[in-house]
Design a protein around this motif. Structure first.
Motif, PDB file in Angstrom:
ATOM      1  N   UNK A  98      20.518  -2.771  29.725  1.00 56.24           N
ATOM      2  CA  UNK A  98      21.499  -3.825  29.500  1.00 56.24           C
ATOM      3  C   UNK A  98      22.875  -3.245  29.202  1.00 56.24           C
ATOM      4  N   UNK A  99      23.906  -3.949  29.674  1.00 52.57           N
ATOM      5  CA  UNK A  99      25.276  -3.561  29.372  1.00 52.57           C
ATOM      6  C   UNK A  99      26.134  -4.818  29.317  1.00 52.57           C
ATOM      7  N   UNK A 100      27.326  -4.688  28.746  1.00 51.08           N
ATOM      8  CA  UNK A 100      28.207  -5.831  28.551  1.00 51.08           C
ATOM      9  C   UNK A 100      29.478  -5.661  29.376  1.00 51.08           C
ATOM     10  N   UNK A 101      29.797  -6.686  30.148  1.00 52.34           N
ATOM     11  CA  UNK A 101      31.016  -6.720  30.959  1.00 52.34           C
ATOM     12  C   UNK A 101      32.058  -7.569  30.240  1.00 52.34           C
ATOM     13  N   UNK A 102      33.290  -7.084  30.225  1.00 52.17           N
ATOM     14  CA  UNK A 102      34.375  -7.830  29.592  1.00 52.17           C
ATOM     15  C   UNK A 102      34.861  -8.947  30.521  1.00 52.17           C
ATOM     16  N   UNK A 103      35.495  -9.980  29.970  1.00 54.99           N
ATOM     17  CA  UNK A 103      36.034 -11.057  30.807  1.00 54.99           C
ATOM     18  C   UNK A 103      37.088 -10.494  31.770  1.00 54.99           C
ATOM     19  N   UNK A 104      37.043 -10.943  33.008  1.00 56.82           N
ATOM     20  CA  UNK A 104      37.958 -10.410  34.013  1.00 56.82           C
ATOM     21  C   UNK A 104      38.347 -11.496  35.009  1.00 56.82           C
ATOM     22  N   UNK A 105      39.456 -11.247  35.704  1.00 60.08           N
ATOM     23  CA  UNK A 105      39.872 -12.112  36.805  1.00 60.08           C
ATOM     24  C   UNK A 105      39.981 -11.251  38.062  1.00 60.08           C
ATOM     25  N   UNK A 106      39.828 -11.895  39.204  1.00 67.18           N
ATOM     26  CA  UNK A 106      39.879 -11.185  40.473  1.00 67.18           C
ATOM     27  C   UNK A 106      41.263 -11.360  41.091  1.00 67.18           C
ATOM     28  N   UNK A 107      41.866 -10.249  41.483  1.00 64.68           N
ATOM     29  CA  UNK A 107      43.175 -10.270  42.123  1.00 64.68           C
ATOM     30  C   UNK A 107      43.053 -10.855  43.524  1.00 64.68           C
ATOM     31  N   UNK A 108      43.924 -11.815  43.845  1.00 63.88           N
ATOM     32  CA  UNK A 108      43.911 -12.411  45.185  1.00 63.88           C
ATOM     33  C   UNK A 108      44.373 -11.416  46.238  1.00 63.88           C
ATOM     34  N   UNK A 109      45.276 -10.512  45.866  1.00 61.30           N
ATOM     35  CA  UNK A 109      45.813  -9.538  46.825  1.00 61.30           C
ATOM     36  C   UNK A 109      44.828  -8.422  47.133  1.00 61.30           C
ATOM     37  N   UNK A 110      44.280  -7.797  46.091  1.00 61.33           N
ATOM     38  CA  UNK A 110      43.459  -6.598  46.295  1.00 61.33           C
ATOM     39  C   UNK A 110      41.965  -6.863  46.193  1.00 61.33           C
ATOM     40  N   UNK A 111      41.577  -7.968  45.591  1.00 57.26           N
ATOM     41  CA  UNK A 111      40.162  -8.251  45.394  1.00 57.26           C
ATOM     42  C   UNK A 111      39.553  -7.494  44.222  1.00 57.26           C
ATOM     43  N   UNK A 112      40.378  -6.727  43.517  1.00 57.93           N
ATOM     44  CA  UNK A 112      39.894  -5.959  42.368  1.00 57.93           C
ATOM     45  C   UNK A 112      39.790  -6.864  41.154  1.00 57.93           C
TER      46      UNK A 112
END
Length: 91
Positions: A44-58
């Motif tokens: 198990x691991x924890x991912x932080x809240x994130x948003x996806x860039x519309x330009x790069x998809x990152x």
């Protein structure tokens, strides 16, 4: 250092490697939504809240601990709460 005053776990069923979402309250003043408990090859691991860039998809974190100690404390608190029996709400 900031005190983690509450952790809420929302367990997921039939969601592949996504096991739960978490909300963490800091100093009884700030709530951070959108942390994810995921299961990978090493456990198990924890991912932080994130948003996806519309330009790069990152994906870019919108919240993350600055120091390794702060990250370790946050991850430990979320995984401890996740592991407790009877915690969370199935969606």
């Amino acid at each position: 250092m900031v005190e983690i005053t509450e952790v809420r776990i929302y367990k997921m069923e039939n969601s592949g490697n996504l096991k739960a979402y978490a909300t963490v309250t800091l100093d009884e003043s700030y709530a951070v939504h959108g942390l994810k408990v995921l299961e990978g090859e090493k456990g198990l691991w924890v991912s932080m809240p994130a948003t996806k860039s519309k330009k790069t998809g990152e994906f870019k974190d919108v919240f993350h601990p600055i120091s390794p100690e702060a990250r370790q404390g946050l991850v430990a608190a979320v995984l401890l709460k996740y592991g407790e029996d009877g915690v969370g709400e199935a969606s």
